[in-house]
Scaffold this motif. Structure first.
Motif, short mmCIF file in Angstrom:
data_model
loop_
_atom_site.label_atom_id
_atom_site.label_comp_id
_atom_site.label_asym_id
_atom_site.label_seq_id
_atom_site.Cartn_x
_atom_site.Cartn_y
_atom_site.Cartn_z
N GLU A 173 0.64 -1.24 -0.27
CA GLU A 173 0.04 -0.06 0.23
C GLU A 173 0.91 1.20 0.40
OE1 GLU A 173 -2.85 2.36 2.34
OE2 GLU A 173 -3.51 0.15 3.11
N ILE A 174 1.83 1.51 0.84
CA ILE A 174 2.59 2.21 1.14
C ILE A 174 3.78 2.81 -0.47
CG2 ILE A 174 5.51 3.63 1.89
CD1 ILE A 174 3.90 1.71 4.99
N ILE A 175 3.55 1.58 -1.27
CA ILE A 175 4.83 1.72 -2.69
C ILE A 175 4.11 2.22 -3.39
CG2 ILE A 175 6.74 0.25 -3.89
CD1 ILE A 175 7.32 1.23 -1.38
N ASN A 176 3.00 1.51 -3.21
CA ASN A 176 1.77 1.39 -4.51
C ASN A 176 1.01 2.99 -4.44
OD1 ASN A 176 2.95 -0.38 -6.55
ND2 ASN A 176 1.64 -2.16 -4.86
N SER A 177 1.23 3.77 -3.16
CA SER A 177 0.39 5.11 -3.75
C SER A 177 1.37 6.25 -3.94
CB SER A 177 0.46 5.32 -1.80
OG SER A 177 1.69 6.02 -1.39
N ASN A 178 2.80 5.97 -4.23
CA ASN A 178 3.33 6.50 -4.51
C ASN A 178 4.38 6.01 -7.09
OD1 ASN A 178 4.86 8.46 -3.11
ND2 ASN A 178 5.57 6.78 -1.77
N GLU A 179 2.74 6.33 -7.24
CA GLU A 179 2.41 6.23 -8.84
C GLU A 179 4.05 6.55 -9.44
OE1 GLU A 179 -1.18 6.31 -10.51
OE2 GLU A 179 -2.06 4.53 -8.86
N ALA A 180 4.08 8.25 -9.36
CA ALA A 180 5.35 8.96 -10.11
C ALA A 180 6.24 8.31 -9.70
CB ALA A 180 5.40 10.27 -9.61
N TYR A 181 7.01 7.90 -8.73
CA TYR A 181 7.89 8.03 -8.22
C TYR A 181 8.18 6.58 -8.85
CZ TYR A 181 12.16 5.60 -5.61
OH TYR A 181 13.32 4.78 -5.45
N ASN A 182 7.64 5.17 -8.37
CA ASN A 182 6.96 4.18 -9.49
C ASN A 182 7.77 3.72 -11.06
OD1 ASN A 182 6.77 2.19 -6.81
ND2 ASN A 182 4.65 1.88 -7.06
N VAL A 183 7.18 4.81 -11.43
CA VAL A 183 7.31 5.09 -13.14
C VAL A 183 8.10 5.11 -13.02
CG1 VAL A 183 6.75 6.43 -14.90
CG2 VAL A 183 4.61 5.21 -13.52
N LEU A 184 9.01 6.01 -12.26
CA LEU A 184 10.58 6.72 -12.59
C LEU A 184 11.65 5.51 -12.55
CD1 LEU A 184 10.70 10.03 -10.59
CD2 LEU A 184 11.31 10.04 -13.17
N GLU A 185 11.09 4.73 -11.20
CA GLU A 185 11.81 3.64 -11.41
C GLU A 185 12.20 2.39 -11.61
OE1 GLU A 185 13.16 1.52 -7.15
OE2 GLU A 185 11.59 1.77 -7.30
N ASN A 186 10.85 2.13 -12.09
CA ASN A 186 10.22 0.53 -13.01
C ASN A 186 10.31 0.80 -13.88
OD1 ASN A 186 11.27 -0.91 -10.51
ND2 ASN A 186 10.06 0.31 -9.49
N GLY A 187 9.43 1.69 -14.61
CA GLY A 187 8.40 2.27 -15.08
C GLY A 187 7.02 1.63 -15.94
N LYS A 188 6.36 1.30 -14.11
CA LYS A 188 5.14 0.88 -14.31
C LYS A 188 4.06 1.92 -13.03
CE LYS A 188 6.45 -3.27 -12.21
NZ LYS A 188 6.91 -4.71 -12.58
N LYS A 189 3.52 1.73 -12.62
CA LYS A 189 2.96 2.41 -11.47
C LYS A 189 2.60 1.63 -10.38
CE LYS A 189 -0.46 5.27 -14.35
NZ LYS A 189 -1.79 6.49 -14.76
N GLU A 190 2.65 0.66 -10.72
CA GLU A 190 2.34 -0.72 -9.21
C GLU A 190 4.00 -1.39 -9.30
OE1 GLU A 190 -1.09 -2.10 -8.41
OE2 GLU A 190 -2.34 -0.63 -8.49
N ARG A 191 4.22 -1.61 -8.84
CA ARG A 191 5.33 -2.79 -7.86
C ARG A 191 4.01 -3.88 -7.38
NH1 ARG A 191 9.97 -0.81 -5.47
NH2 ARG A 191 10.79 -3.16 -5.80
N GLY A 192 4.36 -5.22 -7.56
CA GLY A 192 4.00 -6.32 -7.48
C GLY A 192 4.07 -7.31 -6.24
N GLU A 193 3.30 -7.81 -5.94
CA GLU A 193 3.54 -9.07 -4.01
C GLU A 193 5.46 -8.88 -3.87
OE1 GLU A 193 0.30 -10.54 -2.30
OE2 GLU A 193 -0.44 -9.18 -3.32
N GLU A 194 5.71 -10.28 -5.43
CA GLU A 194 7.03 -10.72 -5.23
C GLU A 194 7.48 -10.13 -5.33
OE1 GLU A 194 8.92 -14.15 -8.06
OE2 GLU A 194 6.48 -14.07 -8.27
#
Length: 152
Positions: free
Chosen positions: A17-38
């Motif tokens: 929940e915390i990580i995926n609340s930061n969509e803009a950062y996730n896009v910068l870091e991984n190129g996608k809005k959300e990161r999976g559980e695994e």
């Protein structure tokens, strides 16, 4: 009051929940809005780093991932420091870092390093205001990372 609670397998849903609340950062870091559980499990439930929740009283406001000795340079590193987007601009990041720095000083740590994505000037400014200085820029996957350090 800021405190730190170890992340466990049973609390990974809070990390998500915390990580995926930061969509803009996730896009910068991984190129996608959300990161999976695994993916998050591999990052925060490993033997190389210590992962903690940042809590303000009883509220989970962020996560911090800390490596006591980075094998690349033999220094301690903050690998991730993320505040839930709902708690941005309330000084939780500053309070949490200062409390974590106090914890590290008590453990005898005298130098701390971290990396900031070059495309994230706001984060770089945050860390510079806390006394970190730039010492190198290095490639990381498809990004450039500003390496910052501080004597504590």
């Amino acid at each position: 009051m800021i405190s730190f609670e170890p992340i466990t397998a049973d609390t990974m849903y809070i990390v998500s929940e915390i990580i995926n609340s930061n969509e803009a950062y996730n896009v910068l870091e991984n190129g996608k809005k959300e990161r999976g559980e695994e993916e998050l499990f591999k990052e925060y439930m490993n033997e190389k780093t210590d992962s903690y929740f940042i809590k303000a009283d009883d509220t989970y406001v962020g996560v911090i991932d800390y490596m006591k000795q980075n094998p690349n340079d033999d220094h301690p590193w903050i690998g991730a420091f993320i505040i839930h987007s709902a708690y941005h601009n309330f000084s939780f990041g500053t309070q949490a870092y200062l409390a974590f720095e106090d914890k590290l000083k008590e453990e005898g740590v005298s130098v701390l390093r971290l990396g900031v994505l070059s495309q994230n000037p706001r984060a770089k400014l945050f860390w510079e205001r806390l006394g970190f200085t730039h010492y190198a820029t290095k490639p990381l996957h498809h990004n450039q990372v500003n390496c910052l350090g501080k004597e504590i």
